[in-house]
Design a protein around this motif. Structure first.
Motif, PDB file in Angstrom:
ATOM      1  N   UNK A   2     -21.039 -26.808 -63.746  1.00  0.00           N
ATOM      2  CA  UNK A   2     -20.937 -26.331 -62.392  1.00  0.00           C
ATOM      3  C   UNK A   2     -20.481 -27.342 -61.659  1.00  0.00           C
ATOM      4  N   UNK A   3     -19.372 -27.231 -60.587  1.00  0.00           N
ATOM      5  CA  UNK A   3     -19.250 -28.131 -59.526  1.00  0.00           C
ATOM      6  C   UNK A   3     -19.971 -28.755 -58.954  1.00  0.00           C
ATOM      7  N   UNK A   4     -21.056 -28.428 -58.455  1.00  0.00           N
ATOM      8  CA  UNK A   4     -21.982 -28.994 -57.782  1.00  0.00           C
ATOM      9  C   UNK A   4     -22.950 -29.998 -58.694  1.00  0.00           C
ATOM     10  N   UNK A   5     -23.217 -29.792 -60.090  1.00  0.00           N
ATOM     11  CA  UNK A   5     -23.749 -30.651 -60.727  1.00  0.00           C
ATOM     12  C   UNK A   5     -22.501 -31.756 -61.223  1.00  0.00           C
ATOM     13  N   UNK A   6     -21.320 -31.310 -61.477  1.00  0.00           N
ATOM     14  CA  UNK A   6     -20.480 -32.573 -61.622  1.00  0.00           C
ATOM     15  C   UNK A   6     -20.286 -33.429 -60.712  1.00  0.00           C
ATOM     16  N   UNK A   7     -20.376 -32.797 -59.490  1.00  0.00           N
ATOM     17  CA  UNK A   7     -20.270 -33.686 -58.243  1.00  0.00           C
ATOM     18  C   UNK A   7     -21.344 -34.654 -58.058  1.00  0.00           C
ATOM     19  N   UNK A   8     -22.840 -34.279 -58.312  1.00  0.00           N
ATOM     20  CA  UNK A   8     -23.949 -34.862 -58.399  1.00  0.00           C
ATOM     21  C   UNK A   8     -23.901 -35.897 -59.665  1.00  0.00           C
ATOM     22  N   UNK A   9     -23.319 -35.290 -60.637  1.00  0.00           N
ATOM     23  CA  UNK A   9     -23.283 -36.536 -61.729  1.00  0.00           C
ATOM     24  C   UNK A   9     -22.325 -37.637 -61.635  1.00  0.00           C
ATOM     25  N   UNK A  10     -21.074 -37.210 -60.862  1.00  0.00           N
ATOM     26  CA  UNK A  10     -20.439 -38.358 -60.555  1.00  0.00           C
ATOM     27  C   UNK A  10     -20.662 -39.275 -59.426  1.00  0.00           C
ATOM     28  N   UNK A  11     -21.669 -38.813 -58.644  1.00  0.00           N
ATOM     29  CA  UNK A  11     -22.351 -39.399 -57.692  1.00  0.00           C
ATOM     30  C   UNK A  11     -23.352 -40.613 -58.193  1.00  0.00           C
ATOM     31  N   UNK A  12     -23.952 -39.938 -59.249  1.00  0.00           N
ATOM     32  CA  UNK A  12     -25.032 -40.922 -59.914  1.00  0.00           C
ATOM     33  C   UNK A  12     -24.344 -42.067 -60.928  1.00  0.00           C
ATOM     34  N   UNK A  13     -23.210 -41.488 -61.241  1.00  0.00           N
ATOM     35  CA  UNK A  13     -22.198 -42.409 -62.136  1.00  0.00           C
ATOM     36  C   UNK A  13     -21.637 -43.597 -61.293  1.00  0.00           C
ATOM     37  N   UNK A  14     -21.441 -43.396 -59.948  1.00  0.00           N
ATOM     38  CA  UNK A  14     -20.912 -44.204 -59.322  1.00  0.00           C
ATOM     39  C   UNK A  14     -21.818 -45.225 -58.645  1.00  0.00           C
ATOM     40  N   UNK A  16     -24.401 -46.125 -60.384  1.00  0.00           N
ATOM     41  CA  UNK A  16     -24.877 -46.828 -61.351  1.00  0.00           C
ATOM     42  C   UNK A  16     -23.929 -47.743 -61.618  1.00  0.00           C
ATOM     43  N   UNK A  17     -22.553 -47.558 -61.307  1.00  0.00           N
ATOM     44  CA  UNK A  17     -21.306 -48.547 -61.470  1.00  0.00           C
ATOM     45  C   UNK A  17     -21.553 -49.513 -60.460  1.00  0.00           C
ATOM     46  N   UNK A  18     -22.077 -49.108 -59.314  1.00  0.00           N
ATOM     47  CA  UNK A  18     -22.261 -50.288 -58.191  1.00  0.00           C
ATOM     48  C   UNK A  18     -23.432 -51.154 -58.690  1.00  0.00           C
ATOM     49  N   UNK A  19     -24.361 -50.713 -59.119  1.00  0.00           N
ATOM     50  CA  UNK A  19     -25.511 -51.534 -59.483  1.00  0.00           C
ATOM     51  C   UNK A  19     -24.924 -52.454 -60.507  1.00  0.00           C
ATOM     52  N   UNK A  20     -24.181 -51.945 -61.723  1.00  0.00           N
ATOM     53  CA  UNK A  20     -23.614 -52.936 -62.592  1.00  0.00           C
ATOM     54  C   UNK A  20     -22.708 -53.996 -62.140  1.00  0.00           C
ATOM     55  N   UNK A  21     -21.838 -53.601 -61.197  1.00  0.00           N
ATOM     56  CA  UNK A  21     -21.189 -54.794 -60.388  1.00  0.00           C
ATOM     57  C   UNK A  21     -21.839 -55.588 -59.680  1.00  0.00           C
ATOM     58  N   UNK A  45     -32.806 -46.918 -66.180  1.00  0.00           N
ATOM     59  CA  UNK A  45     -33.723 -45.746 -65.763  1.00  0.00           C
ATOM     60  C   UNK A  45     -32.415 -44.686 -65.190  1.00  0.00           C
ATOM     61  N   UNK A  46     -31.593 -45.192 -64.308  1.00  0.00           N
ATOM     62  CA  UNK A  46     -30.368 -44.256 -63.838  1.00  0.00           C
ATOM     63  C   UNK A  46     -29.722 -43.692 -64.927  1.00  0.00           C
ATOM     64  N   UNK A  47     -29.405 -44.485 -66.143  1.00  0.00           N
ATOM     65  CA  UNK A  47     -28.629 -43.840 -66.998  1.00  0.00           C
ATOM     66  C   UNK A  47     -29.428 -42.766 -67.634  1.00  0.00           C
ATOM     67  N   UNK A  48     -30.441 -42.975 -68.034  1.00  0.00           N
ATOM     68  CA  UNK A  48     -31.434 -42.079 -68.585  1.00  0.00           C
ATOM     69  C   UNK A  48     -31.644 -40.688 -67.875  1.00  0.00           C
ATOM     70  N   UNK A  54     -27.336 -34.032 -67.952  1.00  0.00           N
ATOM     71  CA  UNK A  54     -26.248 -33.553 -68.783  1.00  0.00           C
ATOM     72  C   UNK A  54     -26.918 -32.705 -70.013  1.00  0.00           C
ATOM     73  N   UNK A  55     -28.018 -33.184 -70.543  1.00  0.00           N
ATOM     74  CA  UNK A  55     -28.645 -32.250 -71.314  1.00  0.00           C
ATOM     75  C   UNK A  55     -29.406 -30.900 -70.606  1.00  0.00           C
ATOM     76  N   UNK A  56     -29.724 -30.844 -69.444  1.00  0.00           N
ATOM     77  CA  UNK A  56     -30.355 -29.783 -68.767  1.00  0.00           C
ATOM     78  C   UNK A  56     -29.211 -28.756 -68.325  1.00  0.00           C
TER      79      UNK A  56
END
Length: 87
Positions: A2-14, A16-21, A45-48, A54-56
């Motif tokens: 779903x689009x809202x889930x994809x948006x939330x997922x992308x936000x979480x990934x961004x 996490x990317x910021x934390x890694x940077x 923790x964020x990746x988990x 994704x599993x849900x």
């Protein structure tokens, strides 16, 4: 997905990317190992949590909600929330 889930997922990934940077910068600055490990634990923790989302979402796509009673839908929603929180 779903689009809202994809948006939330992308936000979480961004996030996490910021934390890694930030961790890369800490390493470049020669920061204390304990500080780096603390931030790495936050990334893990964020990746988990992302994996749980994704599993849900995959389970939601595999289950036809029209075949579930209202009570079963509530139970499924509760179980999926636990997956997201505890993955």
């Amino acid at each position: 997905m779903a689009q809202t889930t994809a948006t939330k997922l992308k936000n979480r990934l961004r996030r996490t990317d910021g934390q890694l940077q930030g961790i890369l910068k800490m390493v470049d600055e020669g920061r204390d190992c304990q500080d780096i490990l603390t931030q790495l634990a936050a990334v893990r923790s964020g990746v988990e949590r992302i994996m749980g989302v994704v599993v849900a979402e995959n389970v939601k796509q595999c289950v036809d909600e029209d075949q579930l009673s209202d009570q079963q839908q509530e139970q499924l929603a509760t179980a999926l929330e636990l997956v997201i929180k505890n993955h």
